[in-house]
Design a protein around this motif. Structure first.
Motif, PDB file in Angstrom:
ATOM      1  N   SER A 109       0.838  -1.192   0.000  1.00 50.40           N
ATOM      2  CA  SER A 109       0.000   0.000   0.000  1.00 50.40           C
ATOM      3  C   SER A 109       0.872   1.240   0.000  1.00 50.40           C
ATOM      4  CB  SER A 109      -0.884   0.020   1.251  1.00 50.40           C
ATOM      5  OG  SER A 109      -1.746  -1.092   1.257  1.00 50.40           O
ATOM      6  N   PRO A 110       0.377   2.357  -0.511  1.00 51.78           N
ATOM      7  CA  PRO A 110       1.102   3.615  -0.340  1.00 51.78           C
ATOM      8  C   PRO A 110       1.307   3.875   1.154  1.00 51.78           C
ATOM      9  CG  PRO A 110      -0.703   3.886  -1.871  1.00 51.78           C
ATOM     10  CD  PRO A 110      -0.869   2.531  -1.247  1.00 51.78           C
ATOM     11  N   ALA A 111       2.377   4.582   1.508  1.00 48.76           N
ATOM     12  CA  ALA A 111       2.690   4.813   2.919  1.00 48.76           C
ATOM     13  C   ALA A 111       3.192   6.241   3.107  1.00 48.76           C
ATOM     14  CB  ALA A 111       3.742   3.817   3.382  1.00 48.76           C
ATOM     15  N   LEU A 112       3.013   6.738   4.308  1.00 42.18           N
ATOM     16  CA  LEU A 112       3.466   8.074   4.678  1.00 42.18           C
ATOM     17  C   LEU A 112       4.266   7.970   5.967  1.00 42.18           C
ATOM     18  CD1 LEU A 112       3.328  11.237   4.513  1.00 42.18           C
ATOM     19  CD2 LEU A 112       1.262  11.049   5.920  1.00 42.18           C
ATOM     20  N   ALA A 113       5.385   8.673   6.027  1.00 42.15           N
ATOM     21  CA  ALA A 113       6.178   8.772   7.253  1.00 42.15           C
ATOM     22  C   ALA A 113       6.744  10.179   7.315  1.00 42.15           C
ATOM     23  CB  ALA A 113       7.298   7.737   7.252  1.00 42.15           C
ATOM     24  N   ARG A 114       6.950  10.683   8.505  1.00 40.89           N
ATOM     25  CA  ARG A 114       7.494  12.037   8.684  1.00 40.89           C
ATOM     26  C   ARG A 114       9.009  11.956   8.801  1.00 40.89           C
ATOM     27  NH1 ARG A 114       5.453  16.942   9.049  1.00 40.89           N
ATOM     28  NH2 ARG A 114       6.495  18.489  10.332  1.00 40.89           N
ATOM     29  N   LEU A 115       9.722  12.627   7.893  1.00 45.64           N
ATOM     30  CA  LEU A 115      11.174  12.611   7.891  1.00 45.64           C
ATOM     31  C   LEU A 115      11.743  13.548   8.952  1.00 45.64           C
ATOM     32  CD1 LEU A 115      13.854  11.695   6.696  1.00 45.64           C
ATOM     33  CD2 LEU A 115      13.587  13.445   4.922  1.00 45.64           C
ATOM     34  N   PHE A 116      11.187  14.746   9.087  1.00 41.88           N
ATOM     35  CA  PHE A 116      11.713  15.677  10.078  1.00 41.88           C
ATOM     36  C   PHE A 116      10.665  16.695  10.469  1.00 41.88           C
ATOM     37  CE2 PHE A 116      12.620  17.726   6.054  1.00 41.88           C
ATOM     38  CZ  PHE A 116      12.388  19.075   6.286  1.00 41.88           C
ATOM     39  N   ASP A 117      10.873  17.265  11.658  1.00 42.72           N
ATOM     40  CA  ASP A 117      10.070  18.373  12.161  1.00 42.72           C
ATOM     41  C   ASP A 117      10.810  19.653  11.787  1.00 42.72           C
ATOM     42  OD1 ASP A 117       8.887  20.405  13.608  1.00 42.72           O
ATOM     43  OD2 ASP A 117       9.019  19.376  15.537  1.00 42.72           O
ATOM     44  N   PRO A 118      10.224  20.498  10.937  1.00 42.46           N
ATOM     45  CA  PRO A 118      10.928  21.715  10.503  1.00 42.46           C
ATOM     46  C   PRO A 118      11.364  22.618  11.657  1.00 42.46           C
ATOM     47  CG  PRO A 118       8.949  21.388   9.205  1.00 42.46           C
ATOM     48  CD  PRO A 118       8.927  20.372  10.319  1.00 42.46           C
ATOM     49  N   GLY A 119      10.743  22.510  12.801  1.00 38.38           N
ATOM     50  CA  GLY A 119      11.096  23.349  13.937  1.00 38.38           C
ATOM     51  C   GLY A 119      12.114  22.722  14.868  1.00 38.38           C
ATOM     52  N   ALA A 120      12.553  21.498  14.592  1.00 35.09           N
ATOM     53  CA  ALA A 120      13.485  20.804  15.479  1.00 35.09           C
ATOM     54  C   ALA A 120      14.873  21.445  15.439  1.00 35.09           C
ATOM     55  CB  ALA A 120      13.576  19.333  15.094  1.00 35.09           C
ATOM     56  N   GLU A 121      15.579  21.337  16.535  1.00 41.31           N
ATOM     57  CA  GLU A 121      16.947  21.845  16.646  1.00 41.31           C
ATOM     58  C   GLU A 121      17.936  20.730  16.360  1.00 41.31           C
ATOM     59  OE1 GLU A 121      17.805  25.046  17.269  1.00 41.31           O
ATOM     60  OE2 GLU A 121      15.676  25.563  17.264  1.00 41.31           O
ATOM     61  N   GLY A 122      19.175  21.110  16.064  1.00 38.10           N
ATOM     62  CA  GLY A 122      20.250  20.146  15.880  1.00 38.10           C
ATOM     63  C   GLY A 122      20.446  19.755  14.430  1.00 38.10           C
ATOM     64  N   PRO A 123      21.632  19.217  14.105  1.00 38.71           N
ATOM     65  CA  PRO A 123      21.943  18.907  12.715  1.00 38.71           C
ATOM     66  C   PRO A 123      21.215  17.687  12.173  1.00 38.71           C
ATOM     67  CG  PRO A 123      23.778  18.314  14.117  1.00 38.71           C
ATOM     68  CD  PRO A 123      22.784  19.034  14.984  1.00 38.71           C
ATOM     69  N   TRP A 124      21.057  16.648  12.991  1.00 38.22           N
ATOM     70  CA  TRP A 124      20.352  15.457  12.509  1.00 38.22           C
ATOM     71  C   TRP A 124      18.868  15.705  12.672  1.00 38.22           C
ATOM     72  CZ3 TRP A 124      22.668  12.515   9.347  1.00 38.22           C
ATOM     73  CH2 TRP A 124      24.052  12.376   9.418  1.00 38.22           C
ATOM     74  N   ARG A 125      18.215  15.985  11.566  1.00 40.58           N
ATOM     75  CA  ARG A 125      16.821  16.398  11.599  1.00 40.58           C
ATOM     76  C   ARG A 125      15.871  15.227  11.650  1.00 40.58           C
ATOM     77  NH1 ARG A 125      16.386  21.737   9.952  1.00 40.58           N
ATOM     78  NH2 ARG A 125      14.306  21.566  10.803  1.00 40.58           N
ATOM     79  N   GLY A 126      16.285  14.047  11.163  1.00 40.40           N
ATOM     80  CA  GLY A 126      15.404  12.893  11.223  1.00 40.40           C
ATOM     81  C   GLY A 126      15.820  11.813  10.255  1.00 40.40           C
ATOM     82  N   SER A 127      15.178  10.663  10.400  1.00 38.20           N
ATOM     83  CA  SER A 127      15.412   9.540   9.494  1.00 38.20           C
ATOM     84  C   SER A 127      14.166   8.683   9.428  1.00 38.20           C
ATOM     85  CB  SER A 127      16.603   8.699   9.964  1.00 38.20           C
ATOM     86  OG  SER A 127      16.311   8.041  11.182  1.00 38.20           O
ATOM     87  N   VAL A 128      14.015   8.001   8.300  1.00 38.30           N
ATOM     88  CA  VAL A 128      12.926   7.044   8.129  1.00 38.30           C
ATOM     89  C   VAL A 128      13.511   5.797   7.490  1.00 38.30           C
ATOM     90  CG1 VAL A 128      10.748   6.523   6.976  1.00 38.30           C
ATOM     91  CG2 VAL A 128      11.139   8.811   7.883  1.00 38.30           C
ATOM     92  N   ASP A 129      13.474   4.687   8.222  1.00 35.11           N
ATOM     93  CA  ASP A 129      13.898   3.416   7.655  1.00 35.11           C
ATOM     94  C   ASP A 129      12.934   2.995   6.567  1.00 35.11           C
ATOM     95  OD1 ASP A 129      16.105   3.094   9.272  1.00 35.11           O
ATOM     96  OD2 ASP A 129      15.198   1.588  10.575  1.00 35.11           O
TER      97      ASP A 129
END
Length: 129
Positions: free
Chosen positions: A17-37
């Motif tokens: 099925s199509p899927a959705l995941a959030r890669l990063f929060d635009p308001g988050a601090e720090g260099p590593w903004r996010g990841s999605v396996d």
């Protein structure tokens, strides 16, 4: 330009099925903004995002058992991939081949923002420094 690289009738959908995941929060601090396996969305790649405003900053030297493709979204970076040094700017991509140690740093001035594509359904890494 229209493309016709393959016959769509030659590909059978695999039932995912199509899927959705959030890669990063635009308001988050720090260099590593996010990841999605890739496993989280049923895909074959893992996606990370990195950003920093500090010239000279970047991830430590590390290696993966798979290829990694870096997309420079904003700014300029210097990539160290094995014995090769590559300067890249917004709009460029850089390949880090499987088994080759690599790192990158913000050349400045201003923000460096990347999307890092790990050619694996999960993030596997060994830090070397």
């Amino acid at each position: 330009m229209a493309r016709s690289d393959f016959d769509p009738a030659s590909v059978e959908p695999d039932g995912r099925s199509p899927a959705l995941a959030r890669l990063f929060d635009p308001g988050a601090e720090g260099p590593w903004r996010g990841s999605v396996d890739g496993l989280a969305v049923g895909g074959a790649v893992t996606v990370l995002t990195y950003g920093t405003d500090a010239p000279g900053a970047g991830p430590r030297l590390h290696v993966h058992p798979y290829d990694e493709t870096f997309i420079v979204i904003q700014g300029r970076a210097r990539f160290f991939v094995g014995a090769t040094t590559i300067d890249a700017a917004a709009g460029d991509i850089v390949l880090g081949p499987a088994g080759v140690p690599h790192r990158f740093e913000n050349l400045g001035p201003g923000r460096l923002q990347t999307i890092d594509i790990h050619h694996s359904p999960r993030w596997i890494q060994t830090d070397l420094d």
